[in-house]
Design a protein around this motif. Sequence first.
Motif, PDB file in Angstrom:
ATOM      1  N   LYS A 135     -37.486  11.944  12.950  1.00 11.16           N
ATOM      2  CA  LYS A 135     -38.394  13.093  13.030  1.00 11.16           C
ATOM      3  C   LYS A 135     -39.850  12.696  12.797  1.00 11.16           C
ATOM      4  O   LYS A 135     -40.745  13.163  13.514  1.00 11.16           O
ATOM      5  N   PHE A 136     -40.087  11.871  11.803  1.00  9.29           N
ATOM      6  CA  PHE A 136     -41.467  11.587  11.413  1.00  9.29           C
ATOM      7  C   PHE A 136     -41.981  10.224  11.888  1.00  9.29           C
ATOM      8  O   PHE A 136     -43.190  10.004  11.921  1.00  9.29           O
ATOM      9  N   TYR A 137     -41.069   9.334  12.256  1.00  5.13           N
ATOM     10  CA  TYR A 137     -41.498   7.997  12.694  1.00  5.13           C
ATOM     11  C   TYR A 137     -41.349   7.826  14.211  1.00  5.13           C
ATOM     12  O   TYR A 137     -42.311   7.521  14.912  1.00  5.13           O
ATOM     13  N   ASP A 138     -40.146   8.061  14.705  1.00  3.71           N
ATOM     14  CA  ASP A 138     -39.889   7.830  16.138  1.00  3.71           C
ATOM     15  C   ASP A 138     -40.542   8.886  17.030  1.00  3.71           C
ATOM     16  O   ASP A 138     -41.178   8.560  18.037  1.00  3.71           O
ATOM     17  N   ARG A 142     -43.378   8.652  20.260  1.00  8.90           N
ATOM     18  CA  ARG A 142     -43.102   9.055  21.644  1.00  8.90           C
ATOM     19  C   ARG A 142     -44.190   9.974  22.183  1.00  8.90           C
ATOM     20  O   ARG A 142     -44.429  10.039  23.391  1.00  8.90           O
ATOM     21  N   LYS A 143     -44.842  10.693  21.270  1.00 11.37           N
ATOM     22  CA  LYS A 143     -45.913  11.610  21.674  1.00 11.37           C
ATOM     23  C   LYS A 143     -47.284  10.940  21.650  1.00 11.37           C
ATOM     24  O   LYS A 143     -48.306  11.598  21.829  1.00 11.37           O
ATOM     25  N   GLY A 144     -47.288   9.632  21.418  1.00  8.63           N
ATOM     26  CA  GLY A 144     -48.548   8.902  21.409  1.00  8.63           C
ATOM     27  C   GLY A 144     -49.321   9.014  20.109  1.00  8.63           C
ATOM     28  O   GLY A 144     -50.512   8.688  20.061  1.00  8.63           O
ATOM     29  N   TYR A 204     -47.841  16.163  10.936  1.00  8.13           N
ATOM     30  CA  TYR A 204     -46.421  15.951  10.637  1.00  8.13           C
ATOM     31  C   TYR A 204     -45.731  17.218  10.136  1.00  8.13           C
ATOM     32  O   TYR A 204     -44.585  17.159   9.687  1.00  8.13           O
ATOM     33  N   ILE A 205     -46.427  18.335  10.217  1.00  5.50           N
ATOM     34  CA  ILE A 205     -45.868  19.586   9.707  1.00  5.50           C
ATOM     35  C   ILE A 205     -45.708  20.589  10.842  1.00  5.50           C
ATOM     36  O   ILE A 205     -46.672  20.912  11.542  1.00  5.50           O
TER      37      ILE A 205
END
Length: 263
Positions: A135-138, A142-144, A204-205
């Motif tokens: 959720k927070f790393y990968d 992927r979204k740049g 990240y929220i």
Amino acid sequence: MKDKKIVMGELELELEILPEPEPLDLPKFSHDFKEVVESYNSGRADEDMPADELLARSHIAPGTGSYRDFSYIAPDIPHYIAPNCTGCMECVTECPDTAILAKVLPESVVEEELAKIEDPETRERMRAHFAKTKKFYDLPQRKGKEAGLFSIFIDPTKCKGCAECVAVCDDDALEMVHKEGTMVPEYQEEFDFFKSLPDTPSDYINERTPIDMMLTDKTHLFVGGAGSCAGCGEATALRMLAAANAFAYDDQWGIVAATGCNT
């Protein structure tokens, strides 16, 4: 002010009307209350602590439960296993005592903060609290965007050893371990490091996901330190209520309650 007489049949009462009290200096009282708690913790309260008129009148400043230390109560404490963590936040939301908190920071920021720690052993102990989750790393990658590292830290002064966090963790990322040696001071050092870290960036929220809001510092208004039983469900509910309102309204709200534990 003049005294007032009240006549009830044959009974006559004379009441002394007291003047209006001075407005409460909340910052000063909070500081004084901390000294009261520390006096009790050190065992010297009976010897040198004067009577406190505000405490005698049940005036308790908000947030003063943060001064209480439960590290000597429970024999066990949760141990975080970062490689198993998925960042689900179940443990954080379930804890009734604000004893387990989480934060997400960009990987570069984490490395900057870790680099400030001179002792290599301490640095690696802090690094062990950060996990690479989907959720927070990968997903951000992927979204740049920069990958975020999810972290869990335990406050030894607030944990009562109820193991609710372990019970709700389906990923085996938490286990109860027996307190021994220098474990409690090390936990405290680690939690102090957590408190020194920057707040979780908004990137990240997901505001549509209620659990994400508890990644922010401003939602930690329920400070722990309550005299409630270990694993108290009432405290968990109040803590989540406090977090939700704090996320939306900061500290411009309050709870008025007098039902025992939650006070």
